[in-house]
Design a protein around this motif. Structure first.
Motif, PDB file in Angstrom:
ATOM      1  N   LEU A 133       0.950  -1.150  -0.120  1.00 11.15           N
ATOM      2  CA  LEU A 133       0.062   0.096  -0.014  1.00 11.15           C
ATOM      3  C   LEU A 133       0.913   1.287   0.025  1.00 11.15           C
ATOM      4  CD1 LEU A 133      -2.805  -0.956   2.538  1.00 11.15           C
ATOM      5  CD2 LEU A 133      -3.296  -0.756   0.032  1.00 11.15           C
ATOM      6  N   GLN A 134       2.018   1.039   0.944  1.00 12.60           N
ATOM      7  CA  GLN A 134       2.974   2.326   0.799  1.00 12.60           C
ATOM      8  C   GLN A 134       3.432   2.429  -0.381  1.00 12.60           C
ATOM      9  OE1 GLN A 134       4.994   0.918   3.969  1.00 12.60           O
ATOM     10  NE2 GLN A 134       3.546   1.805   5.365  1.00 12.60           N
ATOM     11  N   ARG A 135       3.829   1.420  -1.260  1.00 15.63           N
ATOM     12  CA  ARG A 135       4.414   1.547  -2.529  1.00 15.63           C
ATOM     13  C   ARG A 135       3.565   2.525  -3.541  1.00 15.63           C
ATOM     14  NH1 ARG A 135       4.995  -0.871  -7.470  1.00 15.63           N
ATOM     15  NH2 ARG A 135       3.234  -2.232  -7.157  1.00 15.63           N
ATOM     16  N   TYR A 136       2.211   1.858  -3.357  1.00 18.94           N
ATOM     17  CA  TYR A 136       1.115   2.482  -4.350  1.00 18.94           C
ATOM     18  C   TYR A 136       0.964   4.154  -4.069  1.00 18.94           C
ATOM     19  CZ  TYR A 136      -0.317  -1.956  -6.319  1.00 18.94           C
ATOM     20  OH  TYR A 136      -0.437  -3.127  -7.226  1.00 18.94           O
ATOM     21  N   HIS A 137       0.997   4.424  -2.713  1.00 19.82           N
ATOM     22  CA  HIS A 137       0.929   5.693  -2.346  1.00 19.82           C
ATOM     23  C   HIS A 137       2.085   6.661  -2.719  1.00 19.82           C
ATOM     24  CE1 HIS A 137       1.246   9.147   0.663  1.00 19.82           C
ATOM     25  NE2 HIS A 137      -0.055   8.951   0.353  1.00 19.82           N
ATOM     26  N   LYS A 138       3.355   6.097  -2.901  1.00 21.05           N
ATOM     27  CA  LYS A 138       4.410   6.618  -3.493  1.00 21.05           C
ATOM     28  C   LYS A 138       4.322   6.849  -4.978  1.00 21.05           C
ATOM     29  CE  LYS A 138       7.836   5.258  -0.124  1.00 21.05           C
ATOM     30  NZ  LYS A 138       8.930   4.355   0.493  1.00 21.05           N
ATOM     31  N   LEU A 139       3.734   5.787  -5.642  1.00 19.06           N
ATOM     32  CA  LEU A 139       3.625   5.942  -6.921  1.00 19.06           C
ATOM     33  C   LEU A 139       2.454   6.947  -7.415  1.00 19.06           C
ATOM     34  CD1 LEU A 139       3.868   2.202  -8.146  1.00 19.06           C
ATOM     35  CD2 LEU A 139       5.293   4.040  -8.594  1.00 19.06           C
ATOM     36  N   ASP A 140       1.556   7.342  -6.366  1.00 20.69           N
ATOM     37  CA  ASP A 140       0.335   8.269  -6.460  1.00 20.69           C
ATOM     38  C   ASP A 140      -0.569   7.340  -7.299  1.00 20.69           C
ATOM     39  OD1 ASP A 140      -1.300  10.350  -6.027  1.00 20.69           O
ATOM     40  OD2 ASP A 140      -0.672  11.505  -7.902  1.00 20.69           O
ATOM     41  N   PHE A 141      -0.544   6.193  -7.066  1.00 23.23           N
ATOM     42  CA  PHE A 141      -1.687   5.366  -7.989  1.00 23.23           C
ATOM     43  C   PHE A 141      -2.890   5.241  -7.254  1.00 23.23           C
ATOM     44  CE2 PHE A 141      -3.401   1.128  -8.974  1.00 23.23           C
ATOM     45  CZ  PHE A 141      -3.363   1.254 -10.628  1.00 23.23           C
ATOM     46  N   PRO A 142      -4.007   5.405  -8.000  1.00 23.34           N
ATOM     47  CA  PRO A 142      -5.306   5.574  -7.291  1.00 23.34           C
ATOM     48  C   PRO A 142      -5.839   4.064  -6.647  1.00 23.34           C
ATOM     49  CG  PRO A 142      -5.504   6.227  -9.745  1.00 23.34           C
ATOM     50  CD  PRO A 142      -4.178   5.614  -9.511  1.00 23.34           C
ATOM     51  N   VAL A 143      -6.032   4.226  -5.330  1.00 24.22           N
ATOM     52  CA  VAL A 143      -6.363   3.145  -4.653  1.00 24.22           C
ATOM     53  C   VAL A 143      -7.683   3.426  -3.536  1.00 24.22           C
ATOM     54  CG1 VAL A 143      -5.843   1.478  -2.693  1.00 24.22           C
ATOM     55  CG2 VAL A 143      -4.483   1.936  -4.504  1.00 24.22           C
ATOM     56  N   VAL A 144      -8.691   2.635  -3.501  1.00 24.19           N
ATOM     57  CA  VAL A 144      -9.867   2.710  -2.604  1.00 24.19           C
ATOM     58  C   VAL A 144      -9.681   1.505  -1.795  1.00 24.19           C
ATOM     59  CG1 VAL A 144     -12.295   2.813  -2.247  1.00 24.19           C
ATOM     60  CG2 VAL A 144     -11.055   4.146  -3.835  1.00 24.19           C
ATOM     61  N   LEU A 145      -9.946   1.546  -0.511  1.00 25.27           N
ATOM     62  CA  LEU A 145     -10.008   0.566   0.358  1.00 25.27           C
ATOM     63  C   LEU A 145     -11.426   0.158   1.150  1.00 25.27           C
ATOM     64  CD1 LEU A 145      -6.799   1.511   2.728  1.00 25.27           C
ATOM     65  CD2 LEU A 145      -6.807   0.037   0.732  1.00 25.27           C
ATOM     66  N   LEU A 146     -11.712  -1.325   1.304  1.00 26.46           N
ATOM     67  CA  LEU A 146     -13.018  -1.609   1.523  1.00 26.46           C
ATOM     68  C   LEU A 146     -12.842  -2.124   3.038  1.00 26.46           C
ATOM     69  CD1 LEU A 146     -14.187  -3.878  -1.559  1.00 26.46           C
ATOM     70  CD2 LEU A 146     -15.232  -1.587  -0.757  1.00 26.46           C
ATOM     71  N   HIS A 147     -13.637  -1.642   3.850  1.00 26.58           N
ATOM     72  CA  HIS A 147     -13.778  -2.029   5.298  1.00 26.58           C
ATOM     73  C   HIS A 147     -12.238  -1.737   5.981  1.00 26.58           C
ATOM     74  CE1 HIS A 147     -17.931  -3.196   4.425  1.00 26.58           C
ATOM     75  NE2 HIS A 147     -17.298  -3.790   3.404  1.00 26.58           N
ATOM     76  N   LYS A 148     -11.583  -0.818   5.643  1.00 27.23           N
ATOM     77  CA  LYS A 148     -10.284  -0.978   6.233  1.00 27.23           C
ATOM     78  C   LYS A 148      -9.602   0.509   6.172  1.00 27.23           C
ATOM     79  CE  LYS A 148      -5.596  -2.380   5.316  1.00 27.23           C
ATOM     80  NZ  LYS A 148      -4.993  -2.495   6.853  1.00 27.23           N
ATOM     81  N   THR A 149      -9.206   0.966   7.301  1.00 25.95           N
ATOM     82  CA  THR A 149      -8.685   2.435   7.247  1.00 25.95           C
ATOM     83  C   THR A 149      -7.195   2.231   6.613  1.00 25.95           C
ATOM     84  OG1 THR A 149      -7.926   2.050   9.415  1.00 25.95           O
ATOM     85  CG2 THR A 149      -9.914   3.193   9.116  1.00 25.95           C
TER      86      THR A 149
END
Length: 335
Positions: A133-149
């Motif tokens: 998840l942190q890697r995707y965040h650094k890539l600025d890749f769109p992600v939405v989480l289900l039932h999870k902060t």
């Protein structure tokens, strides 16, 4: 006589006819930025005049897009997943996107879907570890989480349901309407925050009614029929007395009712049983299941909506909490 094939119009042809740049054509066609209404009109008229239709593969290369959304899950076998996937599929179809769905055997396992073949991901708990998840965040890749902060260092939006309030109402009903005092709570998988919030609601209901919390009444049901049944067998073998079971979710409640009935306990005369989610089969159990209705399909639709906002670089709320509703049937003792 030689018949010459007519050359297909290109984006440059459209740009020349409309008197704008090729990038403006792309912005109008893909809705990626605000374009003045009169300019939009000129572009659309030029497209219609020339019969312009971009080749899908070329469009993907230019825009660095796949027109595909990815969904990472842990499983699709439980009754919970069908309505959630139905909502995701409907939302993706309405947005004009295809879907790739993958069930991850573990959070750290290699996955065949990601930034290389999707425009964004919807991620279910337990299907991806925080480092990824942190890697995707650094890539600025769109992600939405289900039932999870999201992890504290990741600003991903998430969507879930009001677990704590629903659980608190459910357990309070057992206490107030049926006089239950020894209520078992079956936890879900460790990675599921839903289970944590439902347990908080369970504890708040006990505290509200001045009932002591008893750790011996907590077991693991895993949001799973077989695991929940085994948890009940273990409690019975250990001689733990209880007059009600909050099964954690409806799948687990099926296993609880089966285990109690096989042990000669009547539901609800001897033990009340309640679940959470209100999956379609809940009303057809014997007895019909008292539960909390969660808008599972809407969660899927909202996740797609939020993901499209991220993909299009539009403002997106950091979290969405959907309301739940108490559903009274016969398994708690109500007629």
């Amino acid at each position: 006589m030689e018949i010459r094939k007519r050359r297909s119009a290109t984006i440059l042809d459209v740009a020349r006819l409309a008197g704008v740049s090729p990038s403006t054509i792309s912005r109008v066609m893909n809705g990626t930025a605000v374009v003045a209404p009169d300019t939009q009109q000129r572009v659309r008229e030029a497209i219609a005049t020339l019969g312009f239709s971009p080749h899908p593969a070329a469009r993907q290369l230019v825009m660095n897009c796949t027109n595909t959304l990815g969904v990472l899950l842990t499983e699709i076998s439980g009754a919970f997943f069908q309505p959630m996937l139905r909502g995701i599929e409907a939302g993706a179809r309405e947005a004009g996107y295809d879907l790739l769905i993958y069930c991850a055997p573990s959070p750290s396992a290699a996955r065949p879907i990601g930034e290389h073949n999707t425009d964004g991901l919807i991620i279910f708990p337990g299907s991806l570890d925080d480092s990824e998840l942190q890697r995707y965040h650094k890539l600025d890749f769109p992600v939405v989480l289900l039932h999870k902060t999201p992890p504290s260092d990741c600003r991903f939006p998430f969507v879930t349901v009001e677990n704590k309030n629903g659980a608190q109402k459910l357990v309070s009903h057992l206490i107030e309407a049926h006089g239950c005092r020894r209520i078992v709570y079956l936890r879900g998988p460790e990675s599921h925050e839903d289970s944590l919030w439902r347990e908080r609601g369970y504890r708040e209901a006990l505290e509200k009614h001045r009932l002591p919390f008893d750790p011996s009444l907590i077991a693991v049901g895993g949001f799973d029929e077989q695991e929940a049944a085994e948890a009940i067998y273990q409690l019975l073998r250990a001689g733990v007395y209880f007059d009600a079971v909050f099964a954690g979710d409806d799948d687990a409640a099926v296993g609880v009712i089966s285990a109690l009935q096989q042990a000669g306990r009547n539901v609800p005369a001897d033990v009340a049983v309640v679940g959470f989610d209100d999956v379609p089969a809940s009303r057809f159990l014997s007895p019909p299941l008292t539960t909390v209705r969660a808008p599972i399909e809407q969660v899927g639709r909202e996740a797609v909506r939020m993901l499209m906002e991220c993909i299009r670089k539009q403002p997106c709320a950091p979290e969405l909490l959907l309301p739940t509703e108490l559903v009274i049937r016969q398994s708690c003792g109500c007629s």
